[in-house]
Design an enzyme around this catalytic site. Structure first.
Site, mmCIF file in Angstrom:
data_model
loop_
_atom_site.group_PDB
_atom_site.id
_atom_site.type_symbol
_atom_site.label_atom_id
_atom_site.label_comp_id
_atom_site.label_asym_id
_atom_site.label_seq_id
_atom_site.Cartn_x
_atom_site.Cartn_y
_atom_site.Cartn_z
ATOM 1 N N CYS A 1 16.270 -12.081 2.868
ATOM 2 C CA CYS A 1 16.320 -11.541 4.229
ATOM 3 C C CYS A 1 14.943 -11.589 4.874
ATOM 4 C CB CYS A 1 16.835 -10.104 4.208
ATOM 5 S SG CYS A 1 18.460 -9.882 3.461
ATOM 6 N N ASP B 1 -25.542 -2.855 -1.567
ATOM 7 C CA ASP B 1 -26.688 -2.610 -0.691
ATOM 8 C C ASP B 1 -27.468 -1.428 -1.274
ATOM 9 O OD1 ASP B 1 -28.308 -2.541 1.737
ATOM 10 O OD2 ASP B 1 -27.167 -0.721 2.196
ATOM 11 N N ASP C 1 -24.891 -4.587 7.029
ATOM 12 C CA ASP C 1 -24.052 -4.990 5.897
ATOM 13 C C ASP C 1 -22.737 -5.622 6.354
ATOM 14 O OD1 ASP C 1 -25.880 -3.941 4.034
ATOM 15 O OD2 ASP C 1 -25.029 -1.936 4.275
ATOM 16 N N ASP D 1 -22.969 0.161 3.741
ATOM 17 C CA ASP D 1 -22.704 1.277 4.657
ATOM 18 C C ASP D 1 -23.243 1.052 6.057
ATOM 19 O OD1 ASP D 1 -25.466 1.552 3.853
ATOM 20 O OD2 ASP D 1 -25.382 3.563 4.718
ATOM 21 N N CYS E 1 17.029 -8.004 0.818
ATOM 22 C CA CYS E 1 16.423 -8.770 -0.257
ATOM 23 C C CYS E 1 15.301 -9.623 0.300
ATOM 24 C CB CYS E 1 17.459 -9.653 -0.950
ATOM 25 S SG CYS E 1 18.169 -10.897 0.155
#
Length: 831
Positions: A33, A502, A721, A717, A30
């Site tokens: 735990c 971008d 960036d 990419d 649970c």
């Protein structure tokens, strides 16, 4: 004054960098735990942080190696009831699948045991239901024996773990169930030994309770097994055997003939024994065992497992292939470039496992609440016992008569304890608990209600609400070609207000082409260059630019190099290179300082752009072309125009995002005229464009939006960036971009398609919706179930829960949460 005695130098103890360790932790049932394990780990010397996933059963620990180690931490957890072991060596696909099969067999065995316990315990109620007793079950000693065997064998791991946690100050759900089962058992033993007390023996209650618990956990584990199906599907993609081409007798590699390779002798070897550079033959219908490059043959390949794109891809000599993708047609010979853990598939599996171990912020709150939940339930159970034993039965003495009815535990008192209409609706065949005439002792009634409180409370549902939804969501994302690095990314996707894109390589294809070379006719070639004194020509301009771009991987650089190669222009000698991301490059070309980049880059080097050339640049930029200036010595020689076409799905993607009510911005280092031309094609307003933005300024743009209360995602990419991807709440990188961007981003689009951005947004919204539903159910269940179990409806309605039925409700709550998470696979995207 006597001189001070020299003090011995203290040895300098080197401080090692923090390390991360993964531990496999068992015994967790649970959210309590989870909290207990995290607390125990963080209390150990040298542990900096710890995060535990309830579903995957993996604890991730950041620690100082000079203060502790993985073996010590594993021993600490094992000592307090959570058997643990280090997970230094990554499991192979075969090992993972074998463990899954073993777990399934264990679940099947537990299911059979649970069914047997429920059947045997139900037999004890036949007398109250039908008025007859099965031969051999009329003696109470038989029921005592059944209860004793249940606690001693199938129930033993449960209550031992619970009491072990209680002893160490970290009670869990097992503690609640263990206390409830043993309380019922011991009270029945007292009634059996001392019949003068007038108590009833309810040995069937602990048997039925443990039966329901085992049944619920088995069904819950099966549901978890289905939730992890996506990861197991990825594991199964890796073939175990490969066809290795024996190179003996083929001669020198340079002289190999494709037909010779396609028909060469092969031997089958284990995939994990392959090495980089070896040649493999892959037949139609087989999966590629490694990442590699095709050296012979031609065929189509299904890469949907990586990219989410269902259309086959043509592969021929020079094409790259990925491990796990399926060869649909044609025999292919592949040279291995990445093997074992270095393949794209292996890295995806590793990232998915890591992502499933990372917590979403909403889960941390649930874990904190669950950490104190067990203590609260035990306190409520104690108050329930004290109230009914000392006060409740005196205020409402009728609860000790036949009017005190147990839900699903009704005997012949049902007809006069409930409304006649209701008694016709209730099915007597569902009766499974104790007879009401036994409820004559305040102590016994109080004990039963306290036991019901203990076993109906379910921290499991609270703990499973978030990780199961994240497990299904991240696995589903992997199937769609969305590599999601953690639950926090999925949660932030649901809160986004702004997406920043971008331009180059993101909204455009990233494969630009040189379209124009315009020279400054008033400038002659500097001294030292070939053709001294002549006017600089377009070819010379292109040749100088290509020489400057040697070794650069930027898309614009590749376009210039390709154009020079197509025209057969040889590269000039160049050295002392310096690159400034987002601006340009400088070098010594044949001993002359030369620069290539944007207008600001030339101005920084003391070169002015003449008005005629500036006017030409404005005209070219207005058509969406990117303008790059070239200067040498102290003069501007000319410009090169490069055009990068839009991605085919760019307009549709941005339109869909705006239709959802999200703001869209475009940032670029290009000139305003170029940026506005692209924006017009994408139906963006000028206010949604940020042009001439330096790489470090992209992150500043994100920070500015965040300071205005915006939740921002950055889609990019390139290397330039990366700062913005890290700054944004969610960084999204295209797989076809740079490795730096992919490593920085929170989500990687493996299909290299902008259309995957809306798919990621939809998945994030659907996952968070499931998490909210699960948390609402878990909180509502406990908020309603615990008061009812405590006897809230007993005085006026004669309605209460037997311990066994309370246990059944507890088991059902966990199953419902996991099942609801599984509905993600069949739910509609919130578009």
């Amino acid at each position: 004054m006597a001189p001070l005695a020299p003090q011995p130098l203290r040895p300098i103890v080197p401080v090692s960098a923090p390390q991360t360790l993964a531990l496999e932790v068992d015994g967790r049932k649970c959210a309590g735990c989870v909290r207990a394990v995290e607390t125990r780990l963080t209390q150990q010397p040298g542990v900096l942080s710890a995060s535990v996933n309830l579903v995957t059963r993996v604890a991730t620990v950041d620690y100082a190696p000079q203060d502790t180690d993985g073996d010590t931490l594993a021993q600490v957890l094992t000592a307090v009831g959570f058997p643990s072991q280090r997970r230094d060596r990554p499991r192979t696909a075969d090992e993972s699948l074998r463990e899954a099969d073993q777990a399934l067999q264990h679940q099947t065995r537990n299911l059979a045991i649970a069914a047997l316990l429920l059947i045997l315990s139900s037999i004890g109620h036949l007398e109250h239901l039908f008025g007859w007793v099965l031969p051999g079950f009329d003696a109470m000693v038989v029921h005592w024996g059944l209860a004793t065997l249940t606690l001693a064998f199938p129930g033993r791991p449960l209550w031992v773990n619970g009491f072990q946690g209680l002893r160490h100050g970290i009670p869990t759900m097992n503690t609640l169930v263990g206390l409830g089962a043993w309380s019922a058992y011991l009270a029945s033993c007292v009634a059996l030994v001392l019949p003068s007390l007038g108590w009833e023996c309810f040995f069937d209650e602990p048997v039925m309770l443990l039966g329901f618990i085992l049944l619920g956990r088995t069904l819950e584990q099966r549901a978890r097994h289905r939730a992890g199906a996506s990861l197991r599907t990825l594991l199964a993609l890796q073939p175990t055997l490969a066809r290795l081409i024996a190179e003996g007798g083929l001669g020198d590699r340079e002289a190999w003939d494709p037909r010779q390779l396609l028909n060469a002798k092969v031997v089958e070897v284990a995939t994990d024994r392959l090495r980089v550079g070896e040649l493999l033959r892959v037949l139609p219908g087989e999966k590629f065992p490694v990442d590699g490059a095709v050296v012979a043959g031609q065929g189509t390949v299904d890469e949907s497992m990586l990219t989410g794109e269902s259309l086959p891809v043509l592969k021929q000599a020079g094409s790259g292939v990925s491990a796990g993708s399926l060869n649909l047609s044609g025999v292919l010979v592949v040279e291995a470039t990445q093997v074992g853990r270095d393949t794209t598939l292996a890295q995806i599996i590793q990232l998915v496992e890591t992502a499933q171990g990372r917590k979403a912020p909403i889960q941390r709150l649930a874990d904190t609440v669950a950490g104190y939940f067990t203590y609260g339930v035990m306190a409520i159970a104690a108050l329930t016992f004290g109230f009914w034993a000392l006060v409740g039965t005196r205020i409402w003495p009728s609860v000790l008569t036949d009017h005190g009815v147990w839900l699903m535990g009704m005997d012949h008192a049902l007809d006069h304890a409930l409304d006649p209409a209701l008694s016709q609706v209730m099915d007597p065949a569902m009766a499974m608990a104790t007879p009401t005439e036994a409820l004559t002792s305040p102590l016994l009634l109080s004990l039963k209600l306290a036991i019901a409180v203990l076993v109906i409370a379910c921290p499991c549902a609270l703990g499973l609400a978030t990780p199961t939804a994240l497990l299904v969501g991240s696995g589903l994302g992997a199937e769609k070609g969305l590599l999601i690095r953690g639950g926090d990314a999925l949660e932030h996707l649901d809160r986004l207000t702004t997406l920043v894109f971008d331009k180059t390589g993101t909204l455009t294809t990233g494969k630009p082409q040189v379209t124009d070379c315009r020279v400054n006719g008033d400038v002659t070639q500097p001294s030292g260059a070939e053709g001294d004194g002549s006017v600089v020509g377009g070819d010379r301009l292109l040749q100088l630019a290509a020489s400057l771009e040697v070794g650069t991987r930027h898309p614009l650089a590749r376009a210039i190099q390709q154009a020079a190669q197509d025209q057969g222009l040889p590269l000039l000698r160049a050295d002392q290179f310096h690159t400034e991301p987002g601006f340009g490059v400088s070098a010594q070309v044949e001993g002359v300082p030369t620069v290539l980049g944007n207008r600001s880059w030339l101005l920084d080097h003391g070169m002015a752009v003449p008005p005629p050339l500036e006017a030409q640049a404005e005209t070219l930029a207005a058509t969406g072309k990117t303008v790059i200036y070239l200067g040498q010595g102290s003069q501007t020689l000319g410009l090169i125009a490069v055009q990068d076409p839009l991605r085919p799905d760019a307009l549709e993607t941005l339109s869909q995002i705006k239709a959802w009510g999200l703001e869209v911005l475009m940032v670029t280092g290009d000139r305003p005229a170029t940026a506005l031309a692209i924006a017009q094609a994408l139906h963006l307003d000028p206010s949604q464009v940020r042009a001439e933005v330096r790489p470090d300024q992209k992150a500043a743009v994100i920070r500015q939006l965040q300071s205005q209360g915006q939740q921002v995602a950055m889609v990019g990419d390139g290397i330039n960036d990366a700062p913005a991807l890290a700054q944004a709440e969610v960084g999204i990188a295209l797989h076809g971009g740079t490795e730096v961007a992919a490593e920085t981003a929170h989500i990687v689009l493996m299909g290299d398609r902008l259309g995957q951005v809306p798919e990621a947004l939809a998945l994030g919204k659907a996952t968070l919706s499931k998490i909210r539903q699960n948390l609402f159910w878990a909180l509502a269940y406990n908020s309603l179930g615990i008061p009812v179990a405590a006897g809230l409806l007993l005085p006026h309605w004669g309605f209460a829960l037997s311990p066994a039925v309370a246990g059944a409700f507890m088991a059902f709550s966990s199953i419902s949460v996991v099942s609801n998470s599984l509905l993600l696979r069949w739910g509609r995207s919130p578009e």
